[in-house]
Design a protein around this motif. Structure first.
Motif, mmCIF file in Angstrom:
data_model
loop_
_atom_site.group_PDB
_atom_site.id
_atom_site.type_symbol
_atom_site.label_atom_id
_atom_site.label_comp_id
_atom_site.label_asym_id
_atom_site.label_seq_id
_atom_site.Cartn_x
_atom_site.Cartn_y
_atom_site.Cartn_z
ATOM 1 N N ARG A 122 -89.687 -48.065 83.751
ATOM 2 C CA ARG A 122 -91.121 -48.042 83.997
ATOM 3 C C ARG A 122 -91.835 -48.814 82.909
ATOM 4 N N ALA A 123 -92.746 -49.646 83.344
ATOM 5 C CA ALA A 123 -93.596 -50.365 82.398
ATOM 6 C C ALA A 123 -95.025 -50.218 82.895
ATOM 7 N N GLY A 124 -95.780 -49.355 82.257
ATOM 8 C CA GLY A 124 -97.162 -49.119 82.679
ATOM 9 C C GLY A 124 -97.210 -48.520 84.064
ATOM 10 N N HIS A 125 -97.885 -49.205 84.961
ATOM 11 C CA HIS A 125 -98.079 -48.645 86.292
ATOM 12 C C HIS A 125 -97.037 -49.126 87.301
ATOM 13 N N VAL A 126 -95.993 -49.726 86.799
ATOM 14 C CA VAL A 126 -94.962 -50.275 87.683
ATOM 15 C C VAL A 126 -93.582 -49.760 87.252
ATOM 16 N N THR A 127 -92.789 -49.360 88.212
ATOM 17 C CA THR A 127 -91.391 -49.045 87.925
ATOM 18 C C THR A 127 -90.525 -50.077 88.632
ATOM 19 N N GLU A 128 -89.628 -50.693 87.852
ATOM 20 C CA GLU A 128 -88.764 -51.744 88.397
ATOM 21 C C GLU A 128 -87.330 -51.226 88.488
ATOM 22 N N GLY A 129 -86.761 -51.374 89.643
ATOM 23 C CA GLY A 129 -85.369 -50.978 89.816
ATOM 24 C C GLY A 129 -84.674 -51.974 90.710
ATOM 25 N N GLU A 130 -83.535 -51.556 91.277
ATOM 26 C CA GLU A 130 -82.818 -52.450 92.172
ATOM 27 C C GLU A 130 -82.072 -51.672 93.245
ATOM 28 N N VAL A 131 -81.664 -52.410 94.265
ATOM 29 C CA VAL A 131 -80.869 -51.827 95.331
ATOM 30 C C VAL A 131 -79.443 -51.646 94.819
ATOM 31 N N VAL A 132 -78.917 -50.437 94.937
ATOM 32 C CA VAL A 132 -77.546 -50.213 94.471
ATOM 33 C C VAL A 132 -76.530 -50.111 95.612
ATOM 34 N N ARG A 133 -76.996 -49.719 96.784
ATOM 35 C CA ARG A 133 -76.103 -49.788 97.937
ATOM 36 C C ARG A 133 -76.894 -49.860 99.230
ATOM 37 N N VAL A 134 -76.228 -50.341 100.261
ATOM 38 C CA VAL A 134 -76.838 -50.450 101.582
ATOM 39 C C VAL A 134 -75.962 -49.611 102.503
ATOM 40 N N ASP A 135 -76.557 -48.679 103.225
ATOM 41 C CA ASP A 135 -75.708 -47.821 104.038
ATOM 42 C C ASP A 135 -75.572 -48.336 105.470
ATOM 43 N N ARG A 136 -74.862 -47.579 106.296
ATOM 44 C CA ARG A 136 -74.587 -48.016 107.665
ATOM 45 C C ARG A 136 -75.845 -48.275 108.468
ATOM 46 N N PHE A 137 -76.916 -47.546 108.132
ATOM 47 C CA PHE A 137 -78.165 -47.668 108.871
ATOM 48 C C PHE A 137 -79.012 -48.826 108.357
ATOM 49 N N GLY A 138 -78.515 -49.520 107.318
ATOM 50 C CA GLY A 138 -79.292 -50.598 106.729
ATOM 51 C C GLY A 138 -80.297 -50.106 105.714
ATOM 52 N N ASN A 139 -80.247 -48.832 105.375
ATOM 53 C CA ASN A 139 -81.134 -48.307 104.345
ATOM 54 C C ASN A 139 -80.757 -48.897 102.992
ATOM 55 N N LEU A 140 -81.775 -49.303 102.243
ATOM 56 C CA LEU A 140 -81.570 -49.906 100.926
ATOM 57 C C LEU A 140 -81.765 -48.820 99.879
ATOM 58 N N ILE A 141 -80.685 -48.366 99.307
ATOM 59 C CA ILE A 141 -80.752 -47.252 98.371
ATOM 60 C C ILE A 141 -80.850 -47.800 96.955
ATOM 61 N N THR A 142 -81.843 -47.321 96.208
ATOM 62 C CA THR A 142 -82.151 -47.899 94.899
ATOM 63 C C THR A 142 -81.704 -46.980 93.771
ATOM 64 N N ASN A 143 -81.925 -47.453 92.556
ATOM 65 C CA ASN A 143 -81.650 -46.639 91.369
ATOM 66 C C ASN A 143 -82.925 -46.007 90.801
ATOM 67 N N ILE A 144 -83.963 -45.928 91.624
ATOM 68 C CA ILE A 144 -85.229 -45.329 91.176
ATOM 69 C C ILE A 144 -85.237 -43.866 91.610
ATOM 70 N N THR A 145 -85.244 -42.984 90.632
ATOM 71 C CA THR A 145 -85.064 -41.561 90.958
ATOM 72 C C THR A 145 -86.376 -40.894 91.357
ATOM 73 N N ASP A 146 -86.200 -39.797 92.038
ATOM 74 C CA ASP A 146 -87.304 -38.930 92.415
ATOM 75 C C ASP A 146 -88.136 -38.545 91.181
ATOM 76 N N VAL A 147 -87.465 -38.248 90.085
ATOM 77 C CA VAL A 147 -88.159 -37.841 88.854
ATOM 78 C C VAL A 147 -89.077 -38.960 88.363
ATOM 79 N N MET A 148 -88.587 -40.190 88.419
ATOM 80 C CA MET A 148 -89.414 -41.322 87.987
ATOM 81 C C MET A 148 -90.633 -41.474 88.885
ATOM 82 N N LEU A 149 -90.447 -41.282 90.159
ATOM 83 C CA LEU A 149 -91.563 -41.428 91.087
ATOM 84 C C LEU A 149 -92.621 -40.365 90.836
#
Lengths: 283, 283, 283
Positions: free
Chosen positions: A177-204
């Motif tokens: 997190r830097a100020g009002h923005v949190t930057e992460g990345e996609v860590v896996r893509v599942d069968r449904f095409g969902n893009l799963i990131t490394n940004i946690t619920d806690v960070m949000l």
């Protein structure tokens, strides 16, 4: 109704759960299971997945970490994504978080062990717990499978070899997190095409709502509670079942729609602030 | 020899059979199994399939209906094709045909329940039988899996929630006979490329033989008893293992040969009549 | 440490291991398992693979032979790759090598039986051990599955039908040595792209080292002990986990790199001799 039913049964059959990159077209997974059953006939064998991309330790480490906590205490996990098979890379068994883990010491347990630090790790050197001849291209069958069977039969971890004080770890990019923005990345893509990131619920939850998400060439993606909160075909972002942000399309395929995959950057912004409209943007 | 061996064993381990659209690349199915085992360690877990096309409730309903009757009495089926996961769509458990069924109330049980009307249906609301936190994107793991485990341990259906008088149904096109022709459609295509229709064995037996089948740009396809009754590479039609007409190619792939798939129209005609040659055509 | 831990447990649950060409998208494998469990609830069901190419008996025979010896004694193997389903081809059950085998008499057991000659073979004709109606397109479900269940429950092989003195065999090309060269072929390609040949470890050890391998348009491929003995991306040849020569790429895909597949010729040459440099070349 406040009482939660107890899930503890008296006599459990041991559970061995498998995660590999062996795929399902060949007999390799079957051979592993045959070997485990030969040592411990009473075991319940469960597949987590065998479709880890070949030799992709990183993907295996993440998938294992997403799964293990849903298994009963005492489950023995065998994780084999092993480009160094037959080389001098060590093999280990460990106890961590109430579970046992068996596999190569190549980083495959990195994520699990960062969450659940192992209480004991041993190097697998006691050959009497291996198959009589260990193939140098298939230790999963000849070394890890019988060891898992013996653990399932109650052999103490310490009997398998000397203690290790350290194990191989891989570093994983964490979201920042830097100020009002949190930057992460996609860590896996599942069968449904969902893009799963490394940004946690806690960070949000630490950010000022409302939040929007940007990825690929799309920005302003709304954060919702579940897929069905949007119309079919609409992009959305939400905290998925692993407790991290994912980008999805209701009844669609986000990875195809956004033309992005693993490693793609994802940003979460506090919407009012990003647009320069909210009172807090002048704080 | 007239005696049939009795298949009833004294002490059965409970069977939980799973059908989902989760695929096998991710850990989702493994997590579901881990949760079931955490509740009922003695369960036998069987996969029907996890390759239902994503969100395709209709395909799931047909595949489940094709499979369930081959399982032992008392089997608990968990069927999760669930585009409405996390929304207000209800979740249910039911008893029907000597089996139990657990899943979303979205039509996935339509075909089974039309064949085996449920004796009891309950809405899954008793949260003590769920995992402590229910993800709004993965009720299969947090709601359906533990409920299946508790049913396997003997919890009565009625304890899971209040009775439902109705459930969601999907309508499926049925084949229709008009004079000397029966019109139906392809409802699924299997791994072998066999085109499985909704034209039942009963409907075929009601028609005047010999029968021929038309589909795509092919007509006059002969009805045979089994694939090997034709030469390799030849198109044929036959009553398959599900008791419905299918179009096949002996040692080949009918869907590719005919360039058709699900939803394609299939006609069965009484051959003599269709050609205007048989004596009955003047009846 | 010289003592090997004993793998013999007192009370084993019967193991039924399945190999088919049914794939995983349809309910077929699930239905088979349901039927086995209906007869023998205590059985442990293991998948070897269901991804044998459709109707490819030869591939099934090889994959079964690569797997069976890793299962516990007494395992019942059901192998169904059956283009002649429903025809007059016989169905058999056999005991061989301490195991039982059930399936069509079409050559699928050729390789296993050449290694482990069957002590008893019977033709499956006792219909009381089948399902009441046997589909002519799915004997796996209606004939082989219940028979496997009854064997698991202890029914003697002899009760299933009359003895057979012979069974159908397929011939497989074997590698041949001519002077300083051994010629063989690729018999299967695995998920990793490894090209598995019919050249055995024994044949290689009979040749004068150092050995090099030629396949496709590549020659001089070095023989190593394991993948990790070469640099990532490098071609190598080695004796794999099945005891035969395979051509591999460390962390890569040999079949794609060499543009070859099953049936491709592979030669092993005594390197010094081939180059005309070694003293033995003048012998």
């Amino acid at each position: 109704m406040a009482r939660r039913a107890s899930a503890e049964a008296s006599a459990r059959r041991p559970v061995v759960a498998l995660l590999t990159d062996f795929g399902l077209q060949d007999h390799y997974v079957g051979a592993i299971k045959g070997v485990v059953l030969g040592v411990c006939p009473d075991v319940t064998l469960i597949d987590i997945t065998h479709q880890i991309p070949p030799q992709d330790i990183r993907a295996g480490a993440l998938e294992l970490a997403a799964a293990y906590r849903f298994f009963p205490p005492g489950t023995i996990f065998v994780a084999v994504v092993d480009p160094g098979v037959g080389s001098k890379r060590r093999a280990l068994a460990a106890q961590a978080g109430g579970y046992s883990f068996v596999g190569p010491d190549n980083g495959i347990f990195s994520v699990v062990f960062s969450e659940a630090p192992p209480s004991t790790i041993v190097e697998l050197v006691e050959t009497r717990y291996f198959r009589p001849a260990v193939s140098r291209t298939f230790e999963g069958r000849d070394r890890f499978a019988p060891v898992a069977g013996w653990l399932a039969r109650g052999v103490p971890l310490e009997d398998l070899g000397p203690r290790l004080d350290a194990y191989t770890t891989m570093s994983f990019t964490t979201a920042r997190r830097a100020g009002h923005v949190t930057e992460g990345e996609v860590v896996r893509v599942d069968r449904f095409g969902n893009l799963i990131t490394n940004i946690t619920d806690v960070m949000l939850r630490a950010m000022d709502p409302p939040l929007t998400v940007a990825a690929g060439e799309h920005a302003g993606i709304a954060v919702v509670d579940t897929y069905a909160d949007t119309s079919p075909g609409a992009l959305c972002a939400l905290v998925g079942s692993a407790g991290v942000l994912e980008i999805a399309v209701n009844q669609g395929h986000a990875a195809e729609l956004l033309h992005i995959g693993r490693g793609a950057r994802v940003s979460v912004v506090s919407a009012d602030l990003a647009e320069g409209l909210g009172p807090k943007s002048r704080d």
